[in-house]
Design an enzyme around this catalytic site. Structure first.
Site, PDB file in Angstrom:
ATOM      1  CD  GLU A  98      -2.467  -1.148   2.764  1.00  0.00           C
ATOM      2  OE1 GLU A  98      -2.489  -0.129   3.487  1.00  0.00           O
ATOM      3  OE2 GLU A  98      -2.940  -2.236   3.106  1.00  0.00           O
ATOM      4  CB  CYS A 111       2.774   7.290   3.353  1.00  0.00           C
ATOM      5  SG  CYS A 111       3.066   6.043   4.618  1.00  0.00           S
ATOM      6  CB  CYS A 118       5.958  -5.652   9.366  1.00  0.00           C
ATOM      7  SG  CYS A 118       7.145  -4.845  10.447  1.00  0.00           S
ATOM      8  CB  CYS A 122       4.066  -3.045  16.554  1.00  0.00           C
ATOM      9  SG  CYS A 122       5.783  -2.532  16.394  1.00  0.00           S
ATOM     10  CB  CYS A 125       1.256  -2.422  13.645  1.00  0.00           C
ATOM     11  SG  CYS A 125       1.638  -1.977  11.946  1.00  0.00           S
ATOM     12  CB  CYS A 338      -0.028   1.488   7.053  1.00  0.00           C
ATOM     13  SG  CYS A 338       0.863   0.986   8.492  1.00  0.00           S
TER      14      CYS A 338
HETATM   15  N1  SAH Z   1       8.074   0.026  10.945  1.00  0.00           N
HETATM   16  C1  SAH Z   1       8.218   1.427  11.009  1.00  0.00           C
HETATM   17  C2  SAH Z   1       7.377   2.228  10.025  1.00  0.00           C
HETATM   18  C3  SAH Z   1       6.007   1.780   9.692  1.00  0.00           C
HETATM   19  S1  SAH Z   1       4.638   2.168  10.711  1.00  0.00           S
HETATM   20  C4  SAH Z   1       7.984   1.899  12.432  1.00  0.00           C
HETATM   21  O1  SAH Z   1       7.673   1.102  13.292  1.00  0.00           O
HETATM   22  O2  SAH Z   1       8.176   3.093  12.697  1.00  0.00           O
HETATM   23  C5  SAH Z   1       4.497   3.904  10.778  1.00  0.00           C
HETATM   24  C6  SAH Z   1       3.990   4.391  12.120  1.00  0.00           C
HETATM   25  O3  SAH Z   1       2.622   4.036  12.335  1.00  0.00           O
HETATM   26  C7  SAH Z   1       4.763   3.803  13.295  1.00  0.00           C
HETATM   27  O4  SAH Z   1       5.003   4.796  14.249  1.00  0.00           O
HETATM   28  C8  SAH Z   1       3.801   2.772  13.820  1.00  0.00           C
HETATM   29  O5  SAH Z   1       4.112   2.434  15.131  1.00  0.00           O
HETATM   30  C9  SAH Z   1       2.484   3.497  13.648  1.00  0.00           C
HETATM   31  N2  SAH Z   1       1.306   2.637  13.695  1.00  0.00           N
HETATM   32  C10 SAH Z   1       1.157   1.375  13.264  1.00  0.00           C
HETATM   33  N3  SAH Z   1      -0.088   0.925  13.524  1.00  0.00           N
HETATM   34  C11 SAH Z   1      -0.748   1.928  14.114  1.00  0.00           C
HETATM   35  C12 SAH Z   1      -2.073   2.074  14.620  1.00  0.00           C
HETATM   36  N4  SAH Z   1      -2.960   1.081  14.582  1.00  0.00           N
HETATM   37  N5  SAH Z   1      -2.399   3.268  15.162  1.00  0.00           N
HETATM   38  C13 SAH Z   1      -1.510   4.279  15.202  1.00  0.00           C
HETATM   39  N6  SAH Z   1      -0.253   4.192  14.757  1.00  0.00           N
HETATM   40  C14 SAH Z   1       0.131   3.031  14.225  1.00  0.00           C
END
Ligand code: SAH
Length: 351
Positions: A98, A111, A118, A122, A125, A338
């Site tokens: 995406e 973006c 991944c 997390c 996410c 995302c």
């Molecule tokens: N892997 C990288 C970049 C991708 S995610 C990282 O961890 O930074 C981009 C941002 O979106 C990161 O800060 C991630 O923690 C956040 N993110 C992912 N899922 C989310 C969600 N459900 N709500 C808010 N932020 C989220």
């Protein structure tokens, strides 16, 4: 970077020097490489046939030796609120990624995704839930920008590496991509307009600092201490908060660039005054900025947040002397969090 798949060289991943070398090796004149690089990276053509300043004979030789990586637009969602456009792309091996175009007063930012899925796990996410498949090639990261630009007709002035994937877990390809993105012969984007977001792969933060690229480093911190960070981010068990902060200090010292810390606010987990106090202590001596993101709801997890609690938390931080903003919500009427579109596409097996 010279990458060969199915007997053909991935031409979009080649730097100008690498392309020149290939063209000379074919027995062609050096200036042809400049023309081809321009067709690919400035005019953003997706086939050799579109390179009209090049003879049909040479075009067919190029076709037999090189491939131009394609991304197919499977879904395109445009927000009627703020012009955010979200793309679901299918790659040539059937995987999905995406990208999002976000409109700001100063221009459009794309973006991009850096991996298919991944590994970082997390908890909040969506990218991680659908699982990790593979790294994206430099060409596949670039094409997300080129195709979005062509499709939307918009001028792209910034890029954020904040889509699906962990950019520092695909380090070499991401560094090659950044080189191509900023090459004066190609896209020529200043890396001052680029942000790279990481969950905190500490050794790679040191490596990145050495390169002094001038980009903005965003750290997905999301919690002020080991206990609460490990509960939502498994990477914290590998690199603890104090190690991460030491790496960030060193990054700032080496590059002089202010670091941005992302803080996904989750009700009842990291949103209390006490959390703000611990965060302020952690960041107290730092030249930094905290970006508070009300967590996007993911079906599988019970996490929630809202703008009111995010504003409240920002108030706590300001009171404690920490510079913070609440991230603007973009594309509220389309699924812009995302990883969500990819997950749906994988689940339905659609093309
Ligand atoms: N892997 C990288 C970049 C991708 S995610 C990282 O961890 O930074 C981009 C941002 O979106 C990161 O800060 C991630 O923690 C956040 N993110 C992912 N899922 C989310 C969600 N459900 N709500 C808010 N932020 C989220």
């Amino acid at each position: 970077m010279v990458i060969e798949t199915n007997g053909k060289i991935d031409i979009l991943s080649l730097t100008p020097d690498e392309l020149t070398e290939q063209i000379l090796f074919m027995g062609e004149k050096k200036f042809r490489a400049g023309q081809i690089y321009d067709w690919l990276h400035v005019k953003n053509v997706t086939s050799f046939d579109e390179m009209t300043s090049i003879s049909a004979q040479l075009r067919s030789r190029l076709e037999s030796l090189f491939c131009i990586k394609q991304l197919f637009i499977c879904k395109r969602l445009e927000s009627s609120i703020d012009n955010t456009v979200k793309y679901l792309y299918r790659l040539d091996d059937g995987n999905y990624i995406e990208s999002v175009i976000m409109e700001y007063s100063y221009g459009n930012t794309v973006c991009v995704s850096t991996q298919v899925g991944c590994k970082m796990g997390c908890r909040f996410c969506a990218s991680t839930i659908a699982g990790f498949k593979r790294n994206l090639l430099p060409s596949e990261i670039l094409q997300q920008i080129y195709i979005a630009k062509r499709d939307s007709g918009r001028n792209i002035t910034g890029v954020v590496l904040m889509g699906i994937g962990e950019p520092l877990d695909n380090y070499d390809n991401v560094i090659c991509f950044l080189g191509q993105l900023s090459d004066p012969k190609g896209c020529n984007m200043s890396l001052r307009h680029v942000s790279l977001s990481t969950c905190g792969i500490v050794p790679r933060i040191y490596d990145l600092a050495e390169l002094k690229l001038g980009l903005t480093l965003s750290i997905s911190l999301h919690a002020p201490d080991d206990e609460s960070r490990s509960a939502i981010m498994p990477i914290n068990d590998r690199y603890h908060v104090d190690e991460l902060m030491t790496a960030c200090r060193s990054y700032f010292k080496k590059t002089g660039r202010r670091i941005s810390f992302e803080y996904a606010l989750i009700n009842g987990h990291n949103d209390s005054y006490d959390d703000a106090k611990r965060l302020a202590e952690l960041l107290g001596d730092f030249v930094c900025h905290v970006n508070i993101i009300p967590v996007n709801k993911i079906k599988e997890r019970g996490y929630t947040s809202d703008r009111r609690s995010a504003q409240r938390f920002r108030g706590f931080l300001e009171e404690l002397g920490i510079n913070a903003t609440v991230r603007r919500t973009l594309g509220a009427d389309i699924e812009a969090a995302c990883g969500q579109l990819r997950r749906e596409a994988e689940a339905s097996g659609k093309t």
